[in-house]
Design an enzyme around this catalytic site. Structure first.
Site, mmCIF file in Angstrom:
data_model
loop_
_atom_site.group_PDB
_atom_site.id
_atom_site.type_symbol
_atom_site.label_atom_id
_atom_site.label_comp_id
_atom_site.label_asym_id
_atom_site.label_seq_id
_atom_site.Cartn_x
_atom_site.Cartn_y
_atom_site.Cartn_z
ATOM 1 N N CYS A 170 0.823 -1.221 0.000
ATOM 2 C CA CYS A 170 0.000 0.000 0.000
ATOM 3 C C CYS A 170 0.854 1.267 0.000
ATOM 4 O O CYS A 170 0.336 2.371 -0.209
ATOM 5 C CB CYS A 170 -0.945 0.015 1.195
ATOM 6 N N HIS A 210 -1.156 3.260 -6.098
ATOM 7 C CA HIS A 210 -2.044 2.289 -6.738
ATOM 8 C C HIS A 210 -3.442 2.895 -6.833
ATOM 9 O O HIS A 210 -3.745 3.877 -6.158
ATOM 10 C CB HIS A 210 -2.068 0.966 -5.952
ATOM 11 N N GLU A 249 -13.372 0.624 0.029
ATOM 12 C CA GLU A 249 -12.147 0.703 -0.765
ATOM 13 C C GLU A 249 -12.064 -0.525 -1.675
ATOM 14 O O GLU A 249 -11.604 -0.452 -2.803
ATOM 15 C CB GLU A 249 -10.925 0.789 0.152
ATOM 16 N N HIS A 257 -10.690 10.587 -10.415
ATOM 17 C CA HIS A 257 -9.518 10.609 -11.299
ATOM 18 C C HIS A 257 -8.408 11.505 -10.768
ATOM 19 O O HIS A 257 -7.707 12.169 -11.536
ATOM 20 C CB HIS A 257 -9.913 10.994 -12.737
#
Ligand SMILES: [Zn+2]
Length: 413
Positions: free
Chosen positions: A268, A272, A354, A313
C-alpha cells in the site's frame, strides 16, 4: 359514469361537476380514488391551448399586499412566463396554498388552471396546476423601493419565499433566490435589523442563489418571527413547526482515484488505484408536502459537486493536506464529512468501500459542534508547532551546523 363522491350518474366527471359536488379538482379526485387521469380526462381537454382572451383582465390599482406578494414570489424565482402568460406553478398536494396566492394576487388577474398534458415522453396524462395571467406589465417593487419598507412587510416578503422555496435540513433553513442583488439585500437587512445571519453557499447544479441560516439559533429565530405569517398560509406551517416521522436516505456514488499510504510496510506504500464506493446517509423528518426527506437528485448533486468532482480521477494524497500523508478510508471519511456537512446538516453516516470486502463506517460531528470551534481531525503536517521543538532545533542544528550558522548570521545583520 357514476361519480364516486356523490354516487350520481353523470355523462362525465369534470371540474365543474366536482366543484359543485365535493370541491375536489379532477386530479385530486383521481388520486383519492386511485384512478389514472387517462380514463377521466376527455380528449378535448388534453394539451389545450390556453387563450389569453378568456381571462378577465383586471384594471385599476394593485393593493400593497398583492404587490409585496408578487415581488416576493418573483425574487425567489416562483414567477415564470411563457409566450402569453405569467405563471405561478403549484403542486397538487399544496393546491390550497395556490388558491391562497390566487386570492392574494387577485388584483393582477391571476386565475387557476389545472391543465392536462399528454406527450410522447410521458405516455400518460399528467396534470399541472398553475396560476396564470395574460402578459401585461406587472407592477412590482424594485429592491431599492423595498429597502424603505417596515419590518412587518420585510418579514412578509421573507415568509413568502420560505413558504414557496425553503427547505429545513437538520434544523437549518435553506433558501433560494433568483438574483444576487436581492439575496445580498436580504442577508444584509436580516443581519442589521434582526440580528439573523444567512450565509451564501455555492450553488448546487442550478443558477439560483443558495442561502442557509448560519446557525441553528439563526434558523430558530427567523422561523419564530415568521410563524404567524406562515400559519396564515395553507399547507405550509407543518413543514417547519410540526413533528413528523423521520427516515434515513442513502445515496451511493463511485469515484476512481489513486493513492498511497506513507510508511506502510506492505504494498500500500506504492501508488495504486481503485474504485471507491461512497454511501452517504442523511436522516431527517419527512416533509408532509413533498413526501421526501430530501430529493435524491439534490443529494446526488451535492455529493457530485462537493466530493466526486474533487476526488474523481485524482491522486487522493495530493487532493487535500489532510490526506497527503495517509489517504486511509478513515481520514478520507473525515475529509468527505467536512465537504458535505455545510450542505447536508442532516448527514448521519458515511460508508466508504475501498474494496468489496474493506470498508469504513464514519459518523462525524454535527455542524453545530463544528461551528463551536472544536479542532476536527487536524492535519498533523499543517500544525504550526511542527518543526519548532527545542529537541528538533538541537538535533537539526547538530546535523546541519554550517547551514544554521549562516541563517543565524543573516538574521543578526
Ligand atoms: Zn359527484
Amino acid at each position: 359514469m357514476q361519480c364516486l363522491e356523490c354516487k350520481q350518474e353523470v355523462p362525465y366527471i369534470d371540474n365543474e361537476h366536482l366543484a359543485q359536488c365535493c370541491g375536489l379538482t379532477l386530479q385530486e379526485y383521481a388520486l383519492r380514488h386511485k384512478l389514472p387521469l387517462d380514463i377521466l380526462v376527455p380528449p378535448s381537454q388534453l394539451n389545450r391551448q390556453d387563450n389569453p382572451a378568456e381571462y378577465s383582465l383586471r384594471q385599476g390599482r394593485v393593493s400593497d399586499d398583492a404587490k409585496l406578494t408578487l415581488s416576493a414570489l418573483d425574487a425567489c424565482g416562483a414567477v415564470t412566463s411563457d409566450e402569453d402568460f405569467y405563471i405561478v406553478s403549484g403542486e397538487v398536494r399544496r393546491l390550497d396554498l395556490l388558491f391562497w396566492l390566487q386570492q392574494t394576487l387577485a388584483d393582477y388577474g391571476f386565475e387557476f388552471r389545472q391543465e392536462y398534458i399528454y406527450n410522447d415522453e410521458t405516455h400518460r396524462v399528467v396534470a399541472i396546476n398553475r396560476l396564470k395571467t395574460p402578459k401585461h406589465s406587472l407592477d412590482k417593487y424594485r429592491i431599492d423601493e423595498l429597502e424603505q419598507c417596515e419590518n412587518d412587510d420585510f418579514l412578509r416578503f421573507v415568509a413568502i419565499a420560505i413558504a414557496l422555496k425553503a427547505e429545513l435540513y437538520g434544523g437549518y433553513l435553506f433558501l433560494r433566490y433568483r438574483d444576487t442583488q436581492c439575496a445580498d439585500w436580504l442577508c444584509d437587512r436580516l443581519k442589521t435589523s434582526l440580528k439573523i445571519e444567512l450565509i451564501k453557499l455555492d450553488t448546487v447544479g442550478n443558477e439560483e442563489i443558495l442561502l442557509r441560516s448560519k446557525t441553528l439559533a439563526d434558523s430558530r429565530t427567523l422561523l419564530h418571527l415568521v410563524e404567524g405569517i406562515l400559519n396564515e398560509m395553507p399547507c405550509t406551517s407543518e413543514r417547519f413547526y410540526a413533528t413528523m416521522p423521520e427516515a434515513s436516505l442513502t445515496k451511493e456514488l463511485v469515484f476512481d482515484a489513486a493513492h498511497f499510504i506513507t510508511d506502510h510496510p506492505g504494498s500500500c506504500a506504492n501508488l495504486h488505484g481503485g474504485r471507491y464506493k461512497l454511501h452517504v446517509t442523511i436522516s431527517d423528518a419527512i416533509d408532509p408536502y413533498s413526501g421526501f426527506v430530501m430529493d435524491y437528485g439534490y443529494l446526488k448533486k451535492v455529493i457530485a459537486k462537493r466530493v466526486i468532482k474533487k476526488l474523481d480521477h485524482k491522486s487522493l494524497n495530493f487532493s487535500d493536506a489532510s490526506l497527503s500523508w495517509r489517504s486511509s478510508t478513515e481520514l478520507l471519511s473525515a475529509f468527505i464529512w467536512q465537504q458535505l456537512i455545510d450542505y447536508l446538516p442532516n448527514l448521519s453516516e458515511l460508508l466508504i468501500y475501498e474494496t468489496d470486502s474493506s470498508y469504513c463506517r464514519f459518523r462525524g460531528p454535527s455542524l453545530e459542534t463544528l461551528q463551536s470551534g472544536v479542532e476536527y481531525m487536524p492535519s498533523a503536517f499543517k500544525q504550526k508547532q511542527l518543526g519548532h521543538s527545542p529537541l528538533r532545533r538541537r538535533v537539526l542544528k547538530a546535523s546541519h551546523p554550517v547551514h544554521l550558522d549562516l541563517v543565524i548570521n543573516e538574521n543578526k545583520e
